[in-house]
Design a protein around this motif. Structure first.
Motif, short mmCIF file in Angstrom:
data_model
loop_
_atom_site.label_atom_id
_atom_site.label_comp_id
_atom_site.label_asym_id
_atom_site.label_seq_id
_atom_site.Cartn_x
_atom_site.Cartn_y
_atom_site.Cartn_z
N PRO A 154 0.83 -1.22 0.00
CA PRO A 154 0.00 0.00 0.00
C PRO A 154 0.86 1.26 0.00
O PRO A 154 1.98 1.27 0.51
CB PRO A 154 -0.81 -0.13 1.28
CG PRO A 154 0.04 -0.95 2.19
CD PRO A 154 0.76 -1.91 1.30
N GLU A 181 -2.72 5.29 1.36
CA GLU A 181 -3.59 4.15 1.60
C GLU A 181 -3.41 3.60 3.01
O GLU A 181 -4.37 3.15 3.64
CB GLU A 181 -3.31 3.06 0.57
CG GLU A 181 -3.81 3.39 -0.83
CD GLU A 181 -3.41 2.34 -1.84
OE1 GLU A 181 -4.13 2.18 -2.84
OE2 GLU A 181 -2.36 1.68 -1.63
N ASP A 206 -9.51 -2.45 -0.88
CA ASP A 206 -8.59 -1.42 -0.39
C ASP A 206 -8.32 -1.53 1.10
O ASP A 206 -7.49 -0.79 1.64
CB ASP A 206 -9.12 -0.03 -0.73
CG ASP A 206 -10.53 0.20 -0.19
OD1 ASP A 206 -11.05 -0.70 0.51
OD2 ASP A 206 -11.11 1.26 -0.47
#
Length: 398
Positions: A120, A124, A139
């Motif tokens: 990530p 993020e 995600d």
């Protein structure tokens, strides 16, 4: 508007000792993780964090990935205490819990890399959940739901066969433990993030007898001493074993209740006559306790009213001068209680309500001779061979 009907108010209780030991047992925790969390989503890690921190389940499940930090070498946990998405509250946690959550961070990052074939980004990471769900969550922003957590926890509780308990009772248990360890209600309110003290009292299960024991260990000199109001015991000052034993003998065991305080004159305590004809308030052997503050405040108001209604200034001056040592003793008692954080509790505790004397304890009496005869006849029933396991719950309550 139609009537709302009867309002049901539930007050959670702290975990009993046996239940607390079962919920923290290593074998049971392994069973929780292996049976009810086979994909290792963090059911056990979340539960252990709830136990130690006393946070709500939602606050723990919604932790962000970047929730850990060290400041001055101390491990800290950042969480949302406002319930509106502001992760601006830091909480001191033990080193073991910090290591546990660090391992959970690595597992979450590994899961993200397996799903996306890349690590990530920094942006993020700030939005990722520490305990992400595996449903439509590429995600990693969506945390585990309370429904999922509660389902596994309830099945685990049913398997342990310890009764009906919910995770939120860990919060009550920690609040009660903090109070028994000496924390004030203000400290508990600040730690748990309550808006008012009334909210904090919802989590407090401290019996009045416990509070009496605390307040009766705050002793100050009475009005008849050379220094009225001088504190005789200090709970915040460490004592040696010898000092503690001497203090217990002088004030706890060698004292007898008197009006508004305690008498520490040894002959009187052992049953002898008082050489001062029970003039306790003018005696240097008389001490005040924290449990007597409300009584003496009322006395002070009575003397002030007498002085204000005096026919002339000379009489008013005499009354003020006569009550001055007692007033100094009351001021010293208030300062001692305020320094120990017990002033509010002492003012809220009224030990001399007339209703108390109608209690069954006060209205039930026995002849001393009959009690002595019963004790002689049934002495063998309470020998040293009795154990704690043989004691019935009703007998413990009695």
């Amino acid at each position: 508007m139609p009537a709302p009907g009867r309002t049901v108010s539930r007050s959670r209780q702290p975990f009993a000792d046996g239940v607390a030991r079962a919920l923290a047992d290593e074998t049971n925790l392994l069973r929780l993780a292996e049976t009810y969390d086979p994909f290792d989503r963090g059911l056990r890690d979340a539960w252990e964090t709830i136990i130690v921190t006393g946070r709500r389940c939602g606050e723990i499940l919604q932790l962000r990935l970047e929730c850990l930090g060290r400041y001055g070498g101390l491990p800290m946990l950042w969480h949302d205490q406002t319930k509106v998405g502001n992760y601006d509250q830091a909480l001191r946690i033990p080193e073991r819990v910090h290591q546990l959550l660090e391992a959970r961070q690595h597992k979450t990052l590994t899961l993200f890399e397996a799903r996306n074939n890349r690590p990530p980004t920094a942006e993020e990471r700030t939005r990722m959940a520490l305990f992400p769900t595996n449903i439509r969550n590429r995600d990693g922003r969506r945390p585990l739901s309370y429904k999922w957590f509660h389902k596994g926890f309830k099945l685990w509780i049913d398997e342990l066969d310890i009764g009906r308990w919910v995770p939120h009772q860990a919060r009550h248990s920690l609040a009660t433990s903090l109070l028994r360890a000496g924390a004030t209600l203000t400290h508990v309110r600040r730690y748990f993030g309550h808006v008012s003290e009334r909210m904090a009292e919802h989590y407090v299960h401290l019996t009045q007898s416990d509070l009496e024991d605390v307040l009766q260990h705050v002793w100050v000199a009475g009005p008849g001493t050379a220094n009225p109001g001088e504190i005789l015991t200090e709970a915040t000052t460490p004592l040696t074993r010898e000092q503690a034993q001497a203090l217990a003998i002088d004030l706890s065991r060698r004292s007898t209740p008197a009006e508004g305080g305690f008498c520490t004159f040894q002959p009187v305590v052992e049953g002898g006559a008082c050489p001062w004809k029970l003039d306790c308030h003018n005696c240097d052997k008389f001490v005040l306790s924290g449990a007597d503050l409300l009584y003496w405040r009322r006395k002070r108001e009575q003397w002030r009213l007498l002085a204000e209604g005096a026919p002339d200034d000379a009489t008013a001056d005499y009354l003020h001068h006569y009550f001055e040592p007692t007033a100094r003793a009351i001021d010293g008692l208030e300062k001692a209680l305020a320094g120990l954080g017990l002033l509010d509790d002492a003012l809220a505790l009224d030990l001399r309500k007339p209703q108390d004397y109608f209690h069954r304890v006060w209205s039930t009496a026995f002849r001393a001779a009959d009690l002595a005869d019963v004790g002689t006849e049934e002495e063998s029933e309470y020998s040293d061979t009795c154990t704690a396991e043989d004691t019935e719950p009703e007998q413990d309550v009695a």
